[in-house]
Design a protein around this motif. Structure first.
Motif, PDB file in Angstrom:
ATOM      1  N   ALA A   4       0.835  -1.207   0.000  1.00 18.52           N
ATOM      2  CA  ALA A   4       0.000   0.000   0.000  1.00 18.52           C
ATOM      3  C   ALA A   4       0.869   1.257   0.000  1.00 18.52           C
ATOM      4  CB  ALA A   4      -0.916   0.007   1.209  1.00 18.52           C
ATOM      5  N   ALA A   5       1.899   1.230   0.878  1.00 14.65           N
ATOM      6  CA  ALA A   5       2.778   2.394   0.961  1.00 14.65           C
ATOM      7  C   ALA A   5       3.525   2.578  -0.355  1.00 14.65           C
ATOM      8  CB  ALA A   5       3.762   2.222   2.103  1.00 14.65           C
ATOM      9  N   ARG A   6       3.931   1.447  -0.941  1.00 15.16           N
ATOM     10  CA  ARG A   6       4.665   1.494  -2.196  1.00 15.16           C
ATOM     11  C   ARG A   6       3.796   2.160  -3.263  1.00 15.16           C
ATOM     12  NH1 ARG A   6       5.133  -4.122  -3.774  1.00 15.16           N
ATOM     13  NH2 ARG A   6       6.684  -4.387  -2.175  1.00 15.16           N
ATOM     14  N   GLU A   7       2.531   1.770  -3.310  1.00 12.65           N
ATOM     15  CA  GLU A   7       1.637   2.322  -4.332  1.00 12.65           C
ATOM     16  C   GLU A   7       1.311   3.781  -4.069  1.00 12.65           C
ATOM     17  OE1 GLU A   7      -0.554  -1.789  -5.689  1.00 12.65           O
ATOM     18  OE2 GLU A   7      -1.601  -0.406  -4.373  1.00 12.65           O
ATOM     19  N   GLY A   8       1.523   4.194  -2.818  1.00 11.76           N
ATOM     20  CA  GLY A   8       1.168   5.570  -2.489  1.00 11.76           C
ATOM     21  C   GLY A   8       2.294   6.565  -2.646  1.00 11.76           C
ATOM     22  N   THR A   9       3.405   6.147  -3.266  1.00 13.80           N
ATOM     23  CA  THR A   9       4.545   7.054  -3.382  1.00 13.80           C
ATOM     24  C   THR A   9       4.676   7.612  -4.791  1.00 13.80           C
ATOM     25  OG1 THR A   9       5.756   5.857  -1.667  1.00 13.80           O
ATOM     26  CG2 THR A   9       7.037   7.274  -3.106  1.00 13.80           C
ATOM     27  N   GLY A 190      -3.320  12.362  -5.011  1.00 10.94           N
ATOM     28  CA  GLY A 190      -3.783  11.588  -3.870  1.00 10.94           C
ATOM     29  C   GLY A 190      -2.740  10.623  -3.321  1.00 10.94           C
ATOM     30  N   PHE A 191      -1.464  10.943  -3.482  1.00  8.64           N
ATOM     31  CA  PHE A 191      -0.400  10.062  -2.983  1.00  8.64           C
ATOM     32  C   PHE A 191      -0.124  10.353  -1.507  1.00  8.64           C
ATOM     33  CE2 PHE A 191       0.327  10.570  -7.513  1.00  8.64           C
ATOM     34  CZ  PHE A 191       0.409   9.246  -7.921  1.00  8.64           C
ATOM     35  N   THR A 192       0.235   9.295  -0.772  1.00  6.83           N
ATOM     36  CA  THR A 192       0.504   9.486   0.654  1.00  6.83           C
ATOM     37  C   THR A 192       1.846  10.174   0.885  1.00  6.83           C
ATOM     38  OG1 THR A 192       1.354   7.238   0.717  1.00  6.83           O
ATOM     39  CG2 THR A 192      -0.897   7.573   1.499  1.00  6.83           C
ATOM     40  N   ARG A 193       2.795   9.962  -0.050  1.00  7.24           N
ATOM     41  CA  ARG A 193       4.087  10.639   0.092  1.00  7.24           C
ATOM     42  C   ARG A 193       4.716  10.859  -1.275  1.00  7.24           C
ATOM     43  NH1 ARG A 193       8.350   6.305   0.203  1.00  7.24           N
ATOM     44  NH2 ARG A 193       9.841   7.778   1.069  1.00  7.24           N
ATOM     45  N   ALA A 194       5.743  11.690  -1.289  1.00  5.72           N
ATOM     46  CA  ALA A 194       6.478  11.943  -2.533  1.00  5.72           C
ATOM     47  C   ALA A 194       7.966  11.899  -2.246  1.00  5.72           C
ATOM     48  CB  ALA A 194       6.100  13.307  -3.117  1.00  5.72           C
ATOM     49  N   VAL A 195       8.712  11.346  -3.193  1.00  3.14           N
ATOM     50  CA  VAL A 195      10.173  11.414  -3.152  1.00  3.14           C
ATOM     51  C   VAL A 195      10.595  12.361  -4.272  1.00  3.14           C
ATOM     52  CG1 VAL A 195      12.331  10.142  -3.455  1.00  3.14           C
ATOM     53  CG2 VAL A 195      10.428   9.084  -2.200  1.00  3.14           C
ATOM     54  N   PHE A 196      11.387  13.352  -3.919  1.00  3.37           N
ATOM     55  CA  PHE A 196      11.783  14.394  -4.876  1.00  3.37           C
ATOM     56  C   PHE A 196      13.299  14.424  -4.985  1.00  3.37           C
ATOM     57  CE2 PHE A 196      12.560  19.196  -5.261  1.00  3.37           C
ATOM     58  CZ  PHE A 196      12.558  19.156  -6.643  1.00  3.37           C
ATOM     59  N   ILE A 197      13.819  14.367  -6.211  1.00 10.53           N
ATOM     60  CA  ILE A 197      15.264  14.376  -6.429  1.00 10.53           C
ATOM     61  C   ILE A 197      15.623  15.532  -7.353  1.00 10.53           C
ATOM     62  CG2 ILE A 197      17.274  13.039  -7.205  1.00 10.53           C
ATOM     63  CD1 ILE A 197      15.604  10.494  -6.757  1.00 10.53           C
ATOM     64  N   ASP A 198      16.559  16.375  -6.893  1.00 14.32           N
ATOM     65  CA  ASP A 198      16.995  17.544  -7.662  1.00 14.32           C
ATOM     66  C   ASP A 198      18.497  17.725  -7.429  1.00 14.32           C
ATOM     67  OD1 ASP A 198      15.046  20.126  -8.789  1.00 14.32           O
ATOM     68  OD2 ASP A 198      17.216  20.438  -8.624  1.00 14.32           O
ATOM     69  N   ASP A 199      19.143  18.529  -8.264  1.00 15.82           N
ATOM     70  CA  ASP A 199      20.572  18.760  -8.053  1.00 15.82           C
ATOM     71  C   ASP A 199      20.869  20.222  -7.681  1.00 15.82           C
ATOM     72  OD1 ASP A 199      19.995  19.682 -10.647  1.00 15.82           O
ATOM     73  OD2 ASP A 199      22.101  19.476 -11.236  1.00 15.82           O
ATOM     74  N   GLN A 200      19.816  21.043  -7.490  1.00 15.26           N
ATOM     75  CA  GLN A 200      20.013  22.425  -7.030  1.00 15.26           C
ATOM     76  C   GLN A 200      19.580  22.443  -5.558  1.00 15.26           C
ATOM     77  OE1 GLN A 200      20.415  25.300  -5.744  1.00 15.26           O
ATOM     78  NE2 GLN A 200      20.957  26.444  -7.609  1.00 15.26           N
ATOM     79  N   ILE A 201      20.543  22.590  -4.656  1.00 16.89           N
ATOM     80  CA  ILE A 201      20.262  22.384  -3.233  1.00 16.89           C
ATOM     81  C   ILE A 201      19.225  23.370  -2.696  1.00 16.89           C
ATOM     82  CG2 ILE A 201      22.087  23.835  -2.252  1.00 16.89           C
ATOM     83  CD1 ILE A 201      22.607  21.397  -0.296  1.00 16.89           C
ATOM     84  N   ASP A 202      19.139  24.565  -3.290  1.00 16.87           N
ATOM     85  CA  ASP A 202      18.153  25.537  -2.805  1.00 16.87           C
ATOM     86  C   ASP A 202      16.713  25.073  -3.028  1.00 16.87           C
ATOM     87  OD1 ASP A 202      20.001  27.189  -1.777  1.00 16.87           O
ATOM     88  OD2 ASP A 202      19.754  28.813  -3.232  1.00 16.87           O
ATOM     89  N   PHE A 203      16.512  24.164  -3.997  1.00 22.45           N
ATOM     90  CA  PHE A 203      15.171  23.623  -4.231  1.00 22.45           C
ATOM     91  C   PHE A 203      14.805  22.554  -3.197  1.00 22.45           C
ATOM     92  CE2 PHE A 203      15.698  24.724  -8.974  1.00 22.45           C
ATOM     93  CZ  PHE A 203      15.036  25.931  -8.809  1.00 22.45           C
ATOM     94  N   LEU A 204      15.774  22.129  -2.384  1.00 22.68           N
ATOM     95  CA  LEU A 204      15.566  21.006  -1.459  1.00 22.68           C
ATOM     96  C   LEU A 204      15.613  21.428   0.000  1.00 22.68           C
ATOM     97  CD1 LEU A 204      18.092  18.748  -3.378  1.00 22.68           C
ATOM     98  CD2 LEU A 204      15.615  18.506  -3.472  1.00 22.68           C
TER      99      LEU A 204
END
Ligand SMILES: [Mg+2]
Length: 252
Positions: A4-9, A190-204
């Motif tokens: 369930a968690a996997r599907e919610g990411t 409607g996702f329970t969580r998000a993983v976000f990957i960027d290379d500009q540190i100010d965006f993170l």
């Protein structure tokens, strides 16, 4: 990770410096924009030092107008060593000049693409481990791209690399912040969580949202200081990205 968690990411990826190694293209387009279109000059040679300096300053860019600014910083010999000094240079240039830089940068890129599509694609390379990860991602998996680059160019590069990626999942981010856009995409889907990957540190930085996990892409255009533990942002390495994609989207 439960199913369930996997599907919610939701996985949200930046484009330049995360999916695509576009440093050469950014150099060529910004060089044409600055020297040909802005200064109306036609230099017959490009010192190799110019390309090296561009590589050093590339981490501090956030969107198109910043690239001709990098060329101007190199041309005028202004000393820029960190993000604050880069941002100060952008402020000194002013809103009008930065808007012009943005227009000329996209004009140079559009001309280059129209004139020599094969060459343009050849200087926009996908990172090998990202290509591997994309090869594993099922077509319906919740992966979205969030970039300050105009989506039309992202579509060109992905199509040129033989990757089928729906246009509806490529989003144009404002140049000053990305975390609010990530949260909007997460909530809209409607996702329970998000993983976000960027290379500009100010965006993170300053991610106070417990539903978003934000990583700095080690393989992108990063200032060496950003990879230190005290930068406050966790770092994603190539092997870990492949593992993450496997965990998120491949069942079993
Ligand atoms: Mg980037």
């Amino acid at each position: 990770v439960s199913r369930a968690a996997r599907e919610g990411t939701l996985l949200v990826l930046d484009f330049d410096g995360v999916i695509c190694d576009s440093a050469d293209e950014g150099f060529v387009s910004s060089w044409i924009a600055y020297y040909h279109l802005y200064r109306h000059e036609n230099p017959t040679a490009i010192p190799i030092r110019q390309r090296a300096e561009y590589g050093r300053l590339r981490p501090f860019t956030r969107s198109g107008p910043d690239f001709p600014l990098v060329q101007e910083i190199i041309h005028t010999g202004v000393d820029v060593r960190d993000q604050a000094e880069f941002d100060a240079a952008a402020s000194r240039a002013g809103v009008e000049k930065m808007r012009l830089f943005g227009e000329l940068y996209y004009q140079a890129r559009t001309d280059l693409l129209a004139r020599d599509r094969e060459f343009w694609l050849s200087i926009n390379r996908l990172y090998p481990h990202v290509r591997e990860a994309f090869g594993m991602i099922p077509p319906a998996a919740p992966v979205q791209i969030l970039s300050t680059k105009k989506p039309q160019f992202i579509h060109e590069i992905l199509a040129g690399a033989g990757i089928r990626f729906p246009a509806s999942r490529v989003h144009h981010a404002p140049s000053h912040a990305k975390l609010p856009s990530v949260e909007a995409l997460r909530a809209a889907g409607g996702f329970t969580r998000a993983v976000f990957i960027d290379d500009q540190i100010d965006f993170l930085r300053k991610n106070g949202n417990p539903k978003i996990t934000a990583y700095l892409a080690s393989w992108g255009y990063v200032d060496p200081a950003w990879l230190r533990e005290d930068s406050g942002v966790p770092v994603m390495y190539p092997d870990a990205l492949v593992t993450l994609v496997r965990e998120l989207f491949l069942s079993g």
